[in-house]
Design a protein around this motif. Structure first.
Motif, PDB file in Angstrom:
ATOM      1  N   GLU A 137    -100.982  -1.848 -21.889  1.00 33.19           N
ATOM      2  CA  GLU A 137    -100.708  -2.682 -20.727  1.00 33.19           C
ATOM      3  C   GLU A 137    -101.885  -2.501 -19.766  1.00 33.19           C
ATOM      4  O   GLU A 137    -102.194  -1.374 -19.371  1.00 33.19           O
ATOM      5  N   TYR A 138    -102.556  -3.614 -19.449  1.00 31.61           N
ATOM      6  CA  TYR A 138    -103.692  -3.581 -18.532  1.00 31.61           C
ATOM      7  C   TYR A 138    -103.299  -4.321 -17.254  1.00 31.61           C
ATOM      8  O   TYR A 138    -102.868  -5.469 -17.320  1.00 31.61           O
ATOM      9  N   SER A 139    -103.464  -3.653 -16.135  1.00 30.88           N
ATOM     10  CA  SER A 139    -103.206  -4.290 -14.837  1.00 30.88           C
ATOM     11  C   SER A 139    -104.520  -4.383 -14.084  1.00 30.88           C
ATOM     12  O   SER A 139    -105.226  -3.388 -13.922  1.00 30.88           O
ATOM     13  N   GLU A 140    -104.836  -5.602 -13.644  1.00 28.33           N
ATOM     14  CA  GLU A 140    -106.069  -5.843 -12.901  1.00 28.33           C
ATOM     15  C   GLU A 140    -105.744  -5.774 -11.407  1.00 28.33           C
ATOM     16  O   GLU A 140    -104.887  -6.512 -10.914  1.00 28.33           O
ATOM     17  N   ILE A 141    -106.431  -4.882 -10.715  1.00 30.76           N
ATOM     18  CA  ILE A 141    -106.154  -4.610  -9.310  1.00 30.76           C
ATOM     19  C   ILE A 141    -107.375  -4.959  -8.465  1.00 30.76           C
ATOM     20  O   ILE A 141    -108.496  -4.587  -8.806  1.00 30.76           O
ATOM     21  N   ALA A 142    -107.138  -5.635  -7.341  1.00 28.14           N
ATOM     22  CA  ALA A 142    -108.193  -5.896  -6.359  1.00 28.14           C
ATOM     23  C   ALA A 142    -107.878  -5.061  -5.128  1.00 28.14           C
ATOM     24  O   ALA A 142    -106.826  -5.229  -4.509  1.00 28.14           O
ATOM     25  N   THR A 143    -108.758  -4.131  -4.818  1.00 29.24           N
ATOM     26  CA  THR A 143    -108.533  -3.329  -3.612  1.00 29.24           C
ATOM     27  C   THR A 143    -108.969  -4.127  -2.387  1.00 29.24           C
ATOM     28  O   THR A 143    -109.888  -4.955  -2.446  1.00 29.24           O
ATOM     29  N   THR A 144    -108.304  -3.879  -1.282  1.00 29.88           N
ATOM     30  CA  THR A 144    -108.625  -4.529  -0.020  1.00 29.88           C
ATOM     31  C   THR A 144    -109.909  -3.918   0.530  1.00 29.88           C
ATOM     32  O   THR A 144    -110.127  -2.707   0.403  1.00 29.88           O
ATOM     33  N   ASP A 145    -110.753  -4.753   1.110  1.00 33.01           N
ATOM     34  CA  ASP A 145    -112.016  -4.260   1.676  1.00 33.01           C
ATOM     35  C   ASP A 145    -111.773  -3.025   2.542  1.00 33.01           C
ATOM     36  O   ASP A 145    -110.877  -3.016   3.397  1.00 33.01           O
ATOM     37  N   GLY A 146    -112.546  -1.997   2.285  1.00 32.01           N
ATOM     38  CA  GLY A 146    -112.453  -0.768   3.051  1.00 32.01           C
ATOM     39  C   GLY A 146    -111.375   0.200   2.579  1.00 32.01           C
ATOM     40  O   GLY A 146    -111.217   1.272   3.162  1.00 32.01           O
ATOM     41  N   HIS A 147    -110.634  -0.165   1.526  1.00 33.62           N
ATOM     42  CA  HIS A 147    -109.531   0.690   1.077  1.00 33.62           C
ATOM     43  C   HIS A 147    -109.668   1.151  -0.377  1.00 33.62           C
ATOM     44  O   HIS A 147    -108.711   1.663  -0.957  1.00 33.62           O
ATOM     45  N   PHE A 148    -110.856   0.976  -0.944  1.00 32.26           N
ATOM     46  CA  PHE A 148    -111.068   1.414  -2.326  1.00 32.26           C
ATOM     47  C   PHE A 148    -110.757   2.905  -2.485  1.00 32.26           C
ATOM     48  O   PHE A 148    -110.002   3.311  -3.359  1.00 32.26           O
ATOM     49  N   ASP A 149    -111.338   3.728  -1.610  1.00 27.79           N
ATOM     50  CA  ASP A 149    -111.117   5.180  -1.705  1.00 27.79           C
ATOM     51  C   ASP A 149    -109.660   5.545  -1.439  1.00 27.79           C
ATOM     52  O   ASP A 149    -109.129   6.464  -2.064  1.00 27.79           O
ATOM     53  N   ILE A 184     -84.636   4.797  -5.725  1.00 27.48           N
ATOM     54  CA  ILE A 184     -85.167   3.449  -5.936  1.00 27.48           C
ATOM     55  C   ILE A 184     -85.696   2.902  -4.603  1.00 27.48           C
ATOM     56  O   ILE A 184     -86.734   2.242  -4.562  1.00 27.48           O
ATOM     57  N   ALA A 185     -85.002   3.213  -3.497  1.00 23.05           N
ATOM     58  CA  ALA A 185     -85.454   2.747  -2.179  1.00 23.05           C
ATOM     59  C   ALA A 185     -86.834   3.316  -1.851  1.00 23.05           C
ATOM     60  O   ALA A 185     -87.696   2.597  -1.337  1.00 23.05           O
ATOM     61  N   GLN A 186     -87.062   4.590  -2.173  1.00 25.11           N
ATOM     62  CA  GLN A 186     -88.373   5.192  -1.935  1.00 25.11           C
ATOM     63  C   GLN A 186     -89.440   4.522  -2.801  1.00 25.11           C
ATOM     64  O   GLN A 186     -90.558   4.276  -2.345  1.00 25.11           O
ATOM     65  N   ALA A 187     -89.100   4.241  -4.050  1.00 23.97           N
ATOM     66  CA  ALA A 187     -90.046   3.575  -4.949  1.00 23.97           C
ATOM     67  C   ALA A 187     -90.397   2.191  -4.419  1.00 23.97           C
ATOM     68  O   ALA A 187     -91.569   1.808  -4.401  1.00 23.97           O
ATOM     69  N   ASN A 188     -89.394   1.455  -3.969  1.00 24.70           N
ATOM     70  CA  ASN A 188     -89.626   0.115  -3.425  1.00 24.70           C
ATOM     71  C   ASN A 188     -90.462   0.166  -2.155  1.00 24.70           C
ATOM     72  O   ASN A 188     -91.355  -0.657  -1.954  1.00 24.70           O
ATOM     73  N   GLN A 189     -90.196   1.136  -1.295  1.00 25.18           N
ATOM     74  CA  GLN A 189     -90.953   1.280  -0.052  1.00 25.18           C
ATOM     75  C   GLN A 189     -92.421   1.615  -0.347  1.00 25.18           C
ATOM     76  O   GLN A 189     -93.329   1.071   0.272  1.00 25.18           O
ATOM     77  N   ARG A 238     -98.189  -0.125  -0.456  1.00 24.04           N
ATOM     78  CA  ARG A 238     -99.488  -0.239  -1.131  1.00 24.04           C
ATOM     79  C   ARG A 238    -100.055  -1.650  -1.068  1.00 24.04           C
ATOM     80  O   ARG A 238    -101.234  -1.867  -1.313  1.00 24.04           O
ATOM     81  N   ALA A 239     -99.230  -2.610  -0.711  1.00 29.32           N
ATOM     82  CA  ALA A 239     -99.702  -4.000  -0.614  1.00 29.32           C
ATOM     83  C   ALA A 239    -100.806  -4.146   0.428  1.00 29.32           C
ATOM     84  O   ALA A 239    -101.613  -5.073   0.348  1.00 29.32           O
ATOM     85  N   SER A 240    -100.884  -3.222   1.373  1.00 29.63           N
ATOM     86  CA  SER A 240    -101.919  -3.319   2.401  1.00 29.63           C
ATOM     87  C   SER A 240    -103.284  -2.834   1.902  1.00 29.63           C
ATOM     88  O   SER A 240    -104.301  -3.113   2.532  1.00 29.63           O
TER      89      SER A 240
END
Length: 147
Positions: free
Chosen positions: A36-48, A119-124, A129-131
């Motif tokens: 399973e390959y997931s392609e991720i785009a990090t937000t500018d300034g948040h790669f690290d 599950i609530a912690q996992a969802n939170q 991480r969306a930011s």
């Protein structure tokens, strides 16, 4: 007579693989592991920041899945020069076979609860991480092991 029959049966069994190998309609590959390959785009300034999360929480999650026998291995791959619209991180997870996905929902929830606490912690965590990243795509592939 019995010795001749046993010898003939042994010869037939020993030549079966050779005949299968020369069968022009025989498959030239076997099913391998599933990736399973997931392609991720990090937000500018948040790669690290994202790599830090991968090195801590994600790695702990994958190690727990490995220990539970759900996955075989995992990798983090960095894209050297992503083009516009492409991710800069690829997450690769290896499963033994497609049966790894054939678990009951209750088993999946129990495992998630064990790893994340609830599950609530996992969802939170997922929402927070969306930011710092966007999941662009996830692809499921089966390896073809050539004979």
């Amino acid at each position: 007579m019995r010795t001749v029959l046993v010898a003939a049966a042994g010869l037939a069994l020993s030549t079966t693989p050779a005949l299968a190998a020369t069968d022009p309609e025989a498959p030239v590959f076997e099913n391998g592991t599933v990736w399973e390959y997931s392609e991720i785009a990090t937000t500018d300034g948040h790669f690290d920041d994202y790599l830090q999360w991968l090195d801590t929480e994600w790695k702990a999650q994958e190690e727990a899945l490995k220990k539970a026998g759900v996955i075989k291995s995992y990798k983090v791959l960095l894209v050297g020069a992503p083009r516009k619209g492409e991710g800069d991180v690829i997450l690769a997870v290896e499963y033994a076979n497609m049966a790894a996905f054939d678990r009951s929902v209750a088993d999946g929830y129990a495992l998630q609860k064990k790893i994340f606490g609830s599950i609530a912690q996992a969802n939170q965590g997922q929402a927070s991480r969306a930011s710092i990243r966007t999941i662009l795509s996830t692809t499921l592939l089966r390896e073809a092991v050539l004979k």
